[in-house]
Design a protein around this motif. Structure first.
Motif: not given
Length: 262
Positions: A248-262
């Motif tokens: 769950v933590i890893n998925k949340k981190l991935d979501e955050i990184m995608k938003r930052l990259d966007g």
């Protein structure tokens, strides 16, 4: 498969099994051939009795046993009932058999013109069909399917429900008259088969691992958490919970990184 090859596959895939009487020689081969075998059929027994071994071995006057090759108990134990021709599939649709052989999408079963007892392995899950099977039964069914497929070089399209084979049948059921979504079953088989026969740790296995590794002196454990008898030891159940949240933590981190990259 020979009985010895079957046992080897069950061990390879970690299927929890037990042998019932002389299962290796118990069959209906005197009534017709067994094989070539093309697939694996799932059934429910129609009763929630806790011990159905004798019924599956002997059958009854109208339908002598064995009634399957595998009996799947509510706790997930796979009982070995018979090996060879068994009275489980009955007559079904030749178009469905052709789809199993070709490992393609299953057509609607609208005929009963082909001997299924000759061509299918069969498992009877011990439950009524008026509700879903237990999770333990389901997981054993998935592993057992993988073990069979692995031996023969089959994929998930070699598994079918009895209700996909014989008109009027609806097993394995989830409620009266309604069959389990066998397409979902086949997707789960495909996913597990792709992982290979490596063991997947249960919660109990995880807990044992943490008991061996996390032997730390820490602050008193929170109330309600198992500490293995030492109030200052790292709370095992809390450590298990933390580890299980990692995905769950890893998925949340991935979501955050995608938003930052966007």
């Amino acid at each position: 498969m020979t009985p010895a090859q079957l046992l080897s596959q069950l061990k390879k895939w970690g299927v929890k099994y037990k042998e019932y009487e002389d299962w290796e020689e118990h069959n209906r081969n005197h009534k017709g051939p067994w094989g070539p075998v093309y697939g694996f059929m799932w059934h429910h027994t129609g009763t929630d009795n806790k011990d159905q071994r004798l019924l599956l071995r002997k059958g009854y006057s109208e339908l002598p046993g064995p009634l399957c090759h595998f009996g799947i108990a509510q706790d997930g134990t796979c009982w070995l009932i018979g090996w060879g021709r068994a009275n489980h599939a009955g007559s079904g649709d030749d178009d469905v058999l052709r789809a199993v052989i070709n490992e393609s999408r299953k057509p609607t079963d609208d005929e009963a013109n082909t001997d299924g007892n000759r061509h299918f392995y069969g498992a009877e899950f011990w439950y009524s069909g008026n509700h879903a099977m237990t999770q333990a039964q389901y997981e054993t069914g998935i592993l057992l399917s993988c073990a069979i497929n692995d031996f023969h070089g089959w994929n998930e399209e070699s598994e079918i429900g009895h209700g996909e084979w014989q008109p009027g049948k609806w097993d394995p059921g989830i409620r009266s008259g309604d069959m389990e979504d066998m397409n979902r079953v086949r997707r789960d088989i495909a996913a597990r088969q792709k992982m290979g026969p490596k063991p997947v740790a249960s919660n109990n296995q995880k807990t044992q691992t943490y008991r061996e590794v996390w032997d730390l002196d820490v602050a008193p454990a929170p109330k309600g958490h198992d500490t293995g008898g030492n109030k200052y030891r790292a709370p095992i159940s809390l450590l298990v919970w933390i580890a299980e949240q990692q995905d769950v933590i890893n998925k949340k981190l991935d979501e955050i990184m995608k938003r930052l990259d966007g």
